[in-house]
Design a protein around this motif. Structure first.
Motif, PDB file in Angstrom:
ATOM      1  N   ILE A  91       0.840  -1.203   0.000  1.00 42.39           N
ATOM      2  CA  ILE A  91       0.000   0.000   0.000  1.00 42.39           C
ATOM      3  C   ILE A  91       0.874   1.251   0.000  1.00 42.39           C
ATOM      4  N   ILE A  92       1.841   1.288   0.913  1.00 41.48           N
ATOM      5  CA  ILE A  92       2.721   2.463   1.037  1.00 41.48           C
ATOM      6  C   ILE A  92       3.481   2.711  -0.256  1.00 41.48           C
ATOM      7  N   MET A  93       4.079   1.653  -0.795  1.00 39.71           N
ATOM      8  CA  MET A  93       4.902   1.794  -2.001  1.00 39.71           C
ATOM      9  C   MET A  93       4.066   2.228  -3.201  1.00 39.71           C
ATOM     10  N   ASN A  94       2.878   1.641  -3.364  1.00 37.51           N
ATOM     11  CA  ASN A  94       2.047   1.981  -4.509  1.00 37.51           C
ATOM     12  C   ASN A  94       1.573   3.428  -4.466  1.00 37.51           C
ATOM     13  N   LEU A  95       1.143   3.888  -3.274  1.00 39.05           N
ATOM     14  CA  LEU A  95       0.685   5.268  -3.158  1.00 39.05           C
ATOM     15  C   LEU A  95       1.847   6.248  -3.312  1.00 39.05           C
ATOM     16  N   PHE A  96       3.006   5.885  -2.779  1.00 41.13           N
ATOM     17  CA  PHE A  96       4.184   6.752  -2.879  1.00 41.13           C
ATOM     18  C   PHE A  96       4.634   6.863  -4.342  1.00 41.13           C
ATOM     19  N   ARG A  97       4.673   5.739  -5.040  1.00 45.56           N
ATOM     20  CA  ARG A  97       5.092   5.769  -6.448  1.00 45.56           C
ATOM     21  C   ARG A  97       4.104   6.561  -7.291  1.00 45.56           C
ATOM     22  N   ASN A  98       2.812   6.435  -6.955  1.00 39.45           N
ATOM     23  CA  ASN A  98       1.800   7.204  -7.665  1.00 39.45           C
ATOM     24  C   ASN A  98       2.036   8.703  -7.457  1.00 39.45           C
ATOM     25  N   ALA A  99       2.394   9.084  -6.218  1.00 39.80           N
ATOM     26  CA  ALA A  99       2.682  10.487  -5.913  1.00 39.80           C
ATOM     27  C   ALA A  99       3.910  10.972  -6.693  1.00 39.80           C
ATOM     28  N   ALA A 100       4.946  10.146  -6.715  1.00 39.51           N
ATOM     29  CA  ALA A 100       6.172  10.532  -7.432  1.00 39.51           C
ATOM     30  C   ALA A 100       5.911  10.685  -8.930  1.00 39.51           C
ATOM     31  N   ASP A 101       5.100   9.792  -9.495  1.00 38.88           N
ATOM     32  CA  ASP A 101       4.800   9.848 -10.928  1.00 38.88           C
ATOM     33  C   ASP A 101       3.979  11.072 -11.304  1.00 38.88           C
ATOM     34  N   SER A 102       3.272  11.645 -10.314  1.00 38.97           N
ATOM     35  CA  SER A 102       2.415  12.800 -10.609  1.00 38.97           C
ATOM     36  C   SER A 102       3.204  14.107 -10.662  1.00 38.97           C
ATOM     37  N   LEU A 103       4.450  14.082 -10.205  1.00 37.48           N
ATOM     38  CA  LEU A 103       5.259  15.311 -10.166  1.00 37.48           C
ATOM     39  C   LEU A 103       5.836  15.625 -11.544  1.00 37.48           C
ATOM     40  N   GLU A 104       5.557  16.811 -12.027  1.00 30.77           N
ATOM     41  CA  GLU A 104       6.054  17.232 -13.331  1.00 30.77           C
ATOM     42  C   GLU A 104       7.576  17.337 -13.311  1.00 30.77           C
ATOM     43  N   ALA A 105       8.216  16.739 -14.309  1.00 26.59           N
ATOM     44  CA  ALA A 105       9.682  16.786 -14.455  1.00 26.59           C
ATOM     45  C   ALA A 105      10.399  16.268 -13.211  1.00 26.59           C
ATOM     46  N   HIS A 106       9.726  15.398 -12.451  1.00 35.11           N
ATOM     47  CA  HIS A 106      10.319  14.814 -11.238  1.00 35.11           C
ATOM     48  C   HIS A 106      10.795  15.883 -10.265  1.00 35.11           C
ATOM     49  N   LYS A 107      10.009  16.958 -10.130  1.00 33.32           N
ATOM     50  CA  LYS A 107      10.321  18.026  -9.180  1.00 33.32           C
ATOM     51  C   LYS A 107       9.097  18.274  -8.313  1.00 33.32           C
ATOM     52  N   GLY A 108       9.331  18.386  -6.995  1.00 34.09           N
ATOM     53  CA  GLY A 108       8.213  18.674  -6.116  1.00 34.09           C
ATOM     54  C   GLY A 108       8.407  18.081  -4.735  1.00 34.09           C
ATOM     55  N   VAL A 109       7.308  18.014  -4.004  1.00 33.36           N
ATOM     56  CA  VAL A 109       7.341  17.553  -2.611  1.00 33.36           C
ATOM     57  C   VAL A 109       6.331  16.431  -2.402  1.00 33.36           C
ATOM     58  N   ILE A 110       6.763  15.398  -1.675  1.00 28.81           N
ATOM     59  CA  ILE A 110       5.858  14.342  -1.215  1.00 28.81           C
ATOM     60  C   ILE A 110       5.894  14.379   0.312  1.00 28.81           C
ATOM     61  N   GLU A 111       4.735  14.500   0.917  1.00 29.45           N
ATOM     62  CA  GLU A 111       4.637  14.583   2.372  1.00 29.45           C
ATOM     63  C   GLU A 111       3.886  13.371   2.900  1.00 29.45           C
ATOM     64  N   VAL A 112       4.492  12.692   3.866  1.00 26.45           N
ATOM     65  CA  VAL A 112       3.902  11.497   4.464  1.00 26.45           C
ATOM     66  C   VAL A 112       3.625  11.766   5.936  1.00 26.45           C
ATOM     67  N   ASN A 113       2.381  11.561   6.357  1.00 27.50           N
ATOM     68  CA  ASN A 113       1.993  11.814   7.743  1.00 27.50           C
ATOM     69  C   ASN A 113       1.307  10.587   8.326  1.00 27.50           C
TER      70      ASN A 113
END
Length: 344
Positions: A91-113
């Motif tokens: 679950i963690i890996m799939n949601l995290f990878r989905n978040a990373a794939d949504s970042l344009e040009a692989h730039k941005g922030v992923i926040e985990v709480n």
């Protein structure tokens, strides 16, 4: 693993990279289909989420470019759930990878709480019973999800990614696992600003003596207590050995079940862990595991399998196998499986 030995920019490096990417895509497709179709297999047990989350984030951070910033916040509270650590990590890996794939040009922030949440009877979610829940949120600053596809994101094989970039199974698998464990995944998104995926899983009240050894009590696979690695295919054996040794583990590698059995029988307490192939001539993986466990019942075993190997998780667990890895495993997957097994 051969890729790391080739020179970046060379024809060999490019060819190996393409071959490896194709192999991983096919392997991941098989794994996701199996996970989605598997309704209930194996015994659920108490799982401490904090060490599992920290370990998973450490592995994921290592695979991200430096242009992606990862922030994590874990509140004090009770974070033990009834489940399967491998599936919760999925679950963690799939949601995290989905978040990373949504970042344009692989730039941005992923926040985990990670926090606790109480669902009151009057405010209960239609799919959640009132009670105490673990609340895990993964938020990204990516492109967001438009309203016209929001209702489809948990459909199997639905994807908005380019051909070859996504399988359309990551979110459906995560959603299916959460639902099986009595939880849900909620989604909020603003196109152009990002998305928030929130996982609710019911908290398990910890009972004294229920969870086994402390999380930091791990076996050390050093020179005095190496990993026994078994595979009849020389190229797979050598590449896995290099990956393990680069990760800091000591390894004794052999190409047959017979040789592995002979070495193990000489000094059963010498090895901290066994990683073995399933399909081998002579003494195959099933027979090897049975005989190793007859000699030393507490020896941890990881089984490495290919697409054509016919063994279920239920059968593997009945044999005493702690984890199964689908070929070809990458270094992160090898390390994660070893960590889970040695944590007990």
């Amino acid at each position: 693993m051969l890729l790391s030995d080739s020179e970046k920019g060379s024809d060999q490096h490019e060819a190996l990279s393409q071959i490896l990417s194709a192999a991983y895509r096919q392997r991941d497709l098989v794994k996701q289909i199996l996970a989605f179709s598997r309704k209930s297999e194996g015994k659920l047990s108490p799982v401490r989420i904090v060490p599992l989350l920290n370990e998973t984030l450490s592995l994921l951070r290592a695979s991200l470019p430096s242009t992606i910033q990862v922030q994590s916040h874990i509140d004090e509270g009770s974070y033990t759930v009834l489940g399967d650590p491998t599936q919760i990590q999925q679950i963690i890996m799939n949601l995290f990878r989905n978040a990373a794939d949504s970042l344009e040009a692989h730039k941005g922030v992923i926040e985990v709480n990670l926090t606790n949440a109480r669902i009151e009877p009057v405010r209960a979610h239609q799919d959640l019973k009132p009670g105490e829940y673990l609340k895990l949120t993964i938020q990204d600053s990516g492109r967001g999800i438009t309203a016209d596809i929001m209702d489809r994101i948990f459909e199997p094989f639905f994807t908005t990614k380019e051909v070859g970039k996504g399988l359309g199974m990551g979110l459906p698998v995560a959603h299916g696992i959460a639902k099986k464990l009595g939880g849900v995944i909620a989604v909020e998104s603003v196109p152009g600003k990002g998305s928030i995926f929130t996982v609710f899983l019911p908290v398990l009240a910890e009972q004294p003596g229920e969870l086994g050894p402390a999380d930091d009590q791990r076996l050390a696979c050093g020179e005095a207590s190496p990993i026994l690695l078994v595979d009849d295919e020389k190229i797979i054996l050598s590449s896995m050995q290099r990956a393990l040794e680069r990760s800091g583990y000591a390894v004794v590698s052999v190409q047959s079940g017979r040789e592995a059995l002979d070495i193990f029988a000489e000094n059963p307490q010498r090895f901290c862990l066994v990683i073995t192939d399933l399909s081998m001539p002579g003494v195959d993986g099933r027979e090897l595991v049975k005989r190793l466990i007859d000699i030393r019942p507490d020896i941890p075993v990881i089984l490495s399998t290919g697409y054509g190997d016919s063994i279920t998780e239920q059968e593997a667990k009945s044999l005493g196998i702690r984890e199964m890895l689908m070929k070809p495993p990458n270094t992160h997957e090898l390390k994660a499986a070893i960590h889970r097994v040695l944590q007990g």
